[in-house]
Design an enzyme around this catalytic site. Structure first.
Site, PDB file in Angstrom:
ATOM      1  N   CYS A  17      50.947  61.503  68.421  1.00  0.00           N
ATOM      2  CA  CYS A  17      50.989  61.795  69.850  1.00  0.00           C
ATOM      3  C   CYS A  17      49.571  62.065  70.343  1.00  0.00           C
ATOM      4  O   CYS A  17      48.861  62.902  69.773  1.00  0.00           O
ATOM      5  CB  CYS A  17      51.876  63.016  70.099  1.00  0.00           C
ATOM      6  N   CYS A  44      49.342  65.939  71.597  1.00  0.00           N
ATOM      7  CA  CYS A  44      49.445  67.117  70.724  1.00  0.00           C
ATOM      8  C   CYS A  44      49.178  66.826  69.255  1.00  0.00           C
ATOM      9  O   CYS A  44      49.136  67.754  68.446  1.00  0.00           O
ATOM     10  CB  CYS A  44      50.820  67.771  70.876  1.00  0.00           C
ATOM     11  N   CYS A  76      57.765  62.967  73.041  1.00  0.00           N
ATOM     12  CA  CYS A  76      57.323  63.747  71.884  1.00  0.00           C
ATOM     13  C   CYS A  76      58.101  65.053  71.845  1.00  0.00           C
ATOM     14  O   CYS A  76      58.184  65.767  72.836  1.00  0.00           O
ATOM     15  CB  CYS A  76      55.831  64.032  72.003  1.00  0.00           C
ATOM     16  N   CYS A  80      55.557  68.344  72.399  1.00  0.00           N
ATOM     17  CA  CYS A  80      54.892  68.675  73.673  1.00  0.00           C
ATOM     18  C   CYS A  80      55.627  68.130  74.884  1.00  0.00           C
ATOM     19  O   CYS A  80      55.240  68.417  76.016  1.00  0.00           O
ATOM     20  CB  CYS A  80      53.444  68.206  73.663  1.00  0.00           C
ATOM     21  N   CYS A 118      59.179  50.927  72.103  1.00  0.00           N
ATOM     22  CA  CYS A 118      58.121  50.286  72.882  1.00  0.00           C
ATOM     23  C   CYS A 118      57.252  51.411  73.457  1.00  0.00           C
ATOM     24  O   CYS A 118      57.653  52.094  74.401  1.00  0.00           O
ATOM     25  CB  CYS A 118      58.780  49.454  73.988  1.00  0.00           C
TER      26      CYS A 118
HETATM   27 FE    FE Z   1      53.129  65.493  71.653  1.00  0.00          FE
END
Ligand code: FE
Length: 133
Positions: A48, A51, A97, A100, A121
């Site tokens: 990510c 984060c 995610c 976060c 995607c």
């Molecule tokens: Fe994240």
């Protein structure tokens, strides 16, 4: 790290590029074939961009032809949240995610049939790639 879901827009504006902020915090989409990672074939981990949570392995990446990085599975289903998205007058499943709450992209049912049949995607701008040493 677990308080990341409660961070303010100001926090994310300071910690993300304008493009990342638009995609990850305002659910934007980068133009197809514009990202740095859609054509990345190196071995490693995709994290990510907001984060740092590990999300996708290069082992699950495939060339979908869509112009966005495409994966047939997250490294752990616990690392992402899937959410119904009925915006733009169509039904899609949004991928976020888990740590976060940032928007990553969408998941579709037209992935490789020999594996999961899924196509995650994901926007390049929502990912950081860490090559395997
Ligand atoms: Fe994240």
């Amino acid at each position: 790290m677990d308080d990341l879901k409660n961070k303010t827009n100001d926090y994310w504006k300071k910690n993300l590029s304008p493009e990342q902020y638009h995609i990850m915090r305002e659910k934007g989409t980068e133009p197809a074939f514009s990202g740095a990672l859609y054509n990345n074939h190196k071995t490693g981990m995709y994290m990510c961009a907001a984060c740092g949570k590990p999300l996708f392995s290069s082992k699950t990446k495939f060339d979908s032809g869509s112009g966005w990085p495409s994966f047939d599975d997250p490294i752990n289903k616990q690392n992402v949240i899937l959410k119904d998205d009925d915006s733009l007058e169509m039904h899609r499943t949004e991928v976020l995610c888990r740590r976060c709450g940032s928007h990553l992209g969408h998941v579709f049912n037209d992935g490789p049939k020999e594996t999961t049949g899924l196509r995650y995607c994901i926007n390049s701008a929502a990912l950081n790639f860490k090559p395997q040493k």
